[in-house]
Design a protein around this motif. Structure first.
Motif, mmCIF file in Angstrom:
data_model
loop_
_atom_site.group_PDB
_atom_site.id
_atom_site.type_symbol
_atom_site.label_atom_id
_atom_site.label_comp_id
_atom_site.label_asym_id
_atom_site.label_seq_id
_atom_site.Cartn_x
_atom_site.Cartn_y
_atom_site.Cartn_z
ATOM 1 N N ALA A 3 0.847 -1.187 0.000
ATOM 2 C CA ALA A 3 0.000 0.000 0.000
ATOM 3 C C ALA A 3 0.885 1.240 0.000
ATOM 4 O O ALA A 3 1.915 1.291 0.658
ATOM 5 C CB ALA A 3 -0.895 -0.001 1.232
ATOM 6 N N LEU A 4 0.454 2.237 -0.726
ATOM 7 C CA LEU A 4 1.202 3.481 -0.770
ATOM 8 C C LEU A 4 0.714 4.405 0.321
ATOM 9 O O LEU A 4 -0.468 4.468 0.625
ATOM 10 C CB LEU A 4 1.042 4.160 -2.131
ATOM 11 N N SER A 5 1.626 5.131 0.901
ATOM 12 C CA SER A 5 1.291 6.128 1.900
ATOM 13 C C SER A 5 1.984 7.418 1.501
ATOM 14 O O SER A 5 2.509 7.537 0.403
ATOM 15 C CB SER A 5 1.751 5.664 3.278
ATOM 16 N N LYS A 6 2.014 8.345 2.416
ATOM 17 C CA LYS A 6 2.720 9.593 2.155
ATOM 18 C C LYS A 6 4.215 9.300 2.052
ATOM 19 O O LYS A 6 4.705 8.348 2.645
ATOM 20 C CB LYS A 6 2.489 10.579 3.292
ATOM 21 N N PRO A 7 4.948 10.149 1.337
ATOM 22 C CA PRO A 7 6.395 9.994 1.332
ATOM 23 C C PRO A 7 6.931 10.165 2.751
ATOM 24 O O PRO A 7 6.305 10.829 3.574
ATOM 25 C CB PRO A 7 6.895 11.122 0.432
ATOM 26 N N ASN A 25 11.594 12.246 -8.844
ATOM 27 C CA ASN A 25 11.592 11.020 -9.635
ATOM 28 C C ASN A 25 10.429 10.140 -9.174
ATOM 29 O O ASN A 25 10.442 9.648 -8.046
ATOM 30 C CB ASN A 25 12.925 10.292 -9.437
ATOM 31 N N PRO A 26 9.432 9.918 -10.040
ATOM 32 C CA PRO A 26 8.265 9.124 -9.628
ATOM 33 C C PRO A 26 8.612 7.727 -9.115
ATOM 34 O O PRO A 26 7.976 7.246 -8.172
ATOM 35 C CB PRO A 26 7.409 9.044 -10.890
ATOM 36 N N GLU A 27 9.601 7.080 -9.690
ATOM 37 C CA GLU A 27 9.980 5.737 -9.236
ATOM 38 C C GLU A 27 10.567 5.783 -7.824
ATOM 39 O O GLU A 27 10.243 4.949 -6.977
ATOM 40 C CB GLU A 27 10.981 5.100 -10.196
ATOM 41 N N LEU A 28 11.438 6.764 -7.584
ATOM 42 C CA LEU A 28 12.037 6.894 -6.257
ATOM 43 C C LEU A 28 10.988 7.315 -5.232
ATOM 44 O O LEU A 28 11.001 6.842 -4.092
ATOM 45 C CB LEU A 28 13.186 7.907 -6.275
ATOM 46 N N LEU A 29 10.076 8.168 -5.639
ATOM 47 C CA LEU A 29 9.015 8.597 -4.735
ATOM 48 C C LEU A 29 8.113 7.419 -4.360
ATOM 49 O O LEU A 29 7.729 7.273 -3.196
ATOM 50 C CB LEU A 29 8.206 9.722 -5.387
ATOM 51 N N THR A 30 7.826 6.564 -5.320
ATOM 52 C CA THR A 30 7.040 5.363 -5.027
ATOM 53 C C THR A 30 7.798 4.454 -4.065
ATOM 54 O O THR A 30 7.221 3.941 -3.099
ATOM 55 C CB THR A 30 6.692 4.611 -6.325
ATOM 56 N N LEU A 31 9.088 4.255 -4.302
ATOM 57 C CA LEU A 31 9.894 3.447 -3.387
ATOM 58 C C LEU A 31 9.884 4.045 -1.983
ATOM 59 O O LEU A 31 9.743 3.337 -0.988
ATOM 60 C CB LEU A 31 11.340 3.341 -3.880
ATOM 61 N N ASP A 32 10.017 5.362 -1.896
ATOM 62 C CA ASP A 32 10.016 6.029 -0.602
ATOM 63 C C ASP A 32 8.694 5.800 0.124
ATOM 64 O O ASP A 32 8.673 5.495 1.321
ATOM 65 C CB ASP A 32 10.266 7.530 -0.788
ATOM 66 N N ARG A 33 7.607 5.901 -0.586
ATOM 67 C CA ARG A 33 6.286 5.662 0.018
ATOM 68 C C ARG A 33 6.149 4.208 0.482
ATOM 69 O O ARG A 33 5.618 3.945 1.557
ATOM 70 C CB ARG A 33 5.186 5.995 -0.979
ATOM 71 N N GLN A 34 6.618 3.299 -0.337
ATOM 72 C CA GLN A 34 6.537 1.883 0.023
ATOM 73 C C GLN A 34 7.405 1.586 1.247
ATOM 74 O O GLN A 34 6.971 0.874 2.156
ATOM 75 C CB GLN A 34 6.953 1.008 -1.161
ATOM 76 N N TYR A 74 27.469 5.202 -5.605
ATOM 77 C CA TYR A 74 26.206 5.033 -4.888
ATOM 78 C C TYR A 74 25.035 5.056 -5.859
ATOM 79 O O TYR A 74 24.889 5.985 -6.651
ATOM 80 C CB TYR A 74 26.034 6.134 -3.836
ATOM 81 N N ASP A 75 24.211 4.030 -5.768
ATOM 82 C CA ASP A 75 23.018 3.908 -6.608
ATOM 83 C C ASP A 75 21.798 4.040 -5.692
ATOM 84 O O ASP A 75 21.436 3.095 -4.985
ATOM 85 C CB ASP A 75 23.032 2.556 -7.315
ATOM 86 N N LEU A 76 21.182 5.210 -5.694
ATOM 87 C CA LEU A 76 20.069 5.497 -4.798
ATOM 88 C C LEU A 76 18.907 4.541 -5.015
ATOM 89 O O LEU A 76 18.356 3.996 -4.058
ATOM 90 C CB LEU A 76 19.611 6.953 -4.984
ATOM 91 N N GLN A 77 18.551 4.307 -6.266
ATOM 92 C CA GLN A 77 17.422 3.419 -6.537
ATOM 93 C C GLN A 77 17.719 2.005 -6.055
ATOM 94 O O GLN A 77 16.862 1.357 -5.458
ATOM 95 C CB GLN A 77 17.072 3.418 -8.023
ATOM 96 N N LYS A 78 18.921 1.528 -6.264
ATOM 97 C CA LYS A 78 19.297 0.188 -5.803
ATOM 98 C C LYS A 78 19.241 0.120 -4.276
ATOM 99 O O LYS A 78 18.717 -0.846 -3.710
ATOM 100 C CB LYS A 78 20.700 -0.168 -6.299
#
Length: 93
Positions: A3-7, A25-34, A74-78
């Protein structure tokens, strides 16, 4: 499915380069929410005995992420994906 929540960070007040990168970055923002949602669930399930240690682990991840961002290797997404995977593994045990 997570489920997604706030960042975990406030994008309108983002000041650090890593925060701006996540918010932009929408992908990073989604990861942050997750990560935020799963971490809250894991900490909550652990209760007063294990929750504080798990929250410190999350705080340490965030501090390391912030300190490492922008370094050549450093790979932030990874890093964020690996953190989410780790939290999911804890959450399902």
């Amino acid at each position: 499915v997570v489920a997604l929540s706030k960042p975990s960070l406030n994008c309108t007040a983002a000041k650090r380069p890593v925060e701006k990168a996540i918010c932009g970055n929408p992908e990073l923002l989604t990861l942050d929410r997750q990560i935020g949602a799963v971490n809250a669930r894991v900490v909550g399930r652990a209760g007063p005995r294990g929750g504080p240690a798990l929250q410190r682990e999350q705080d340490d991840f965030t501090a390391q992420r912030d300190a490492s961002y922008g370094k050549p290797d450093y790979d932030l997404q990874k890093a964020m994906s690996e953190r989410l995977d780790h939290l999911l593994a804890i959450g399902w045990n």
